[in-house]
Write a protein that holds these residues in place. Sequence first.
Motif: not given
Lengths: 109, 109
Positions: A84-90
């Motif tokens: 989950n790209q967004e979650k990974w970024s956060k």
Amino acid sequence: MGLTKSEIFTDTQNQIATLAKAFAHPARVAILQQIFKANACICGDLVDEIGLAQATISQHLKELKSLGLIRGKIEGTSVCYCINQEKWSKMKQLLTAFFNQDLNNINCC
Amino acid sequence: MGLTKSEIFTDTQNQIATLAKAFAHPARVAILQQIFKANACICGDLVDEIGLAQATISQHLKELKSLGLIRGKIEGTSVCYCINQEKWSKMKQLLTAFFNQDLNNINCC
DNA sequence: TTATAATATTGCAATATTACGATTAATAAA
DNA sequence: TTTATTAATCGTAATATTGCAATATTATAA
């Protein structure tokens, strides 16, 4: 006791700890590396790649999913996992900020 | 069982997991933040700052010390804690590299 | 020497985590 | 429908972690 007293800590402190827990087991590290290595979604051959029982892998996947770090998409009888790209970024942002605290620090000893 | 099968994982995977464990409890996160906040060595007023018993704080400090992330220097009857800068840097490097895996990854879903 | 202060260690109780066999559920293939 | 295939869930055993009271240790002060 064995019960973490979450209520006495800040939200950020609890969030950091919760996210760090995701990486606090080599099996989960290995699972994430496999998903990244595939450079795409991986359709659950994780059990063969990592030497743990199917039930164990499934349990680790559940933890990563419940943290939101990965997603599972059902494809017929199998399940495809991806980051989950967004979650990974956060997550990266939160932990990196924590790690970079040393940049403001005087080297005292 | 409850016993992590370290032998089936790579050194890197085990190292990442071991280091992540340091941050997998909010008390240890809070301790590290306090040390950084002091911007110097902190002479054990950690028990007052964080709301846990002295024995508990001491135990968390021991874990951080055994990982090499902090050092304790004896000053009279008290002990001054500070970050082990080299170890912190190495930790940062290892974990940051792991986190940045997403940079090579195609956004597939 | 005898307090006093600060931290570490020990021992224990309670909860959490890890691992896996067995079972279940859901879909695909025969 | 029956039979694989795949993954999730359940139940259970073993080990790990968390927290703290009590005690021990270490160094200073009186």
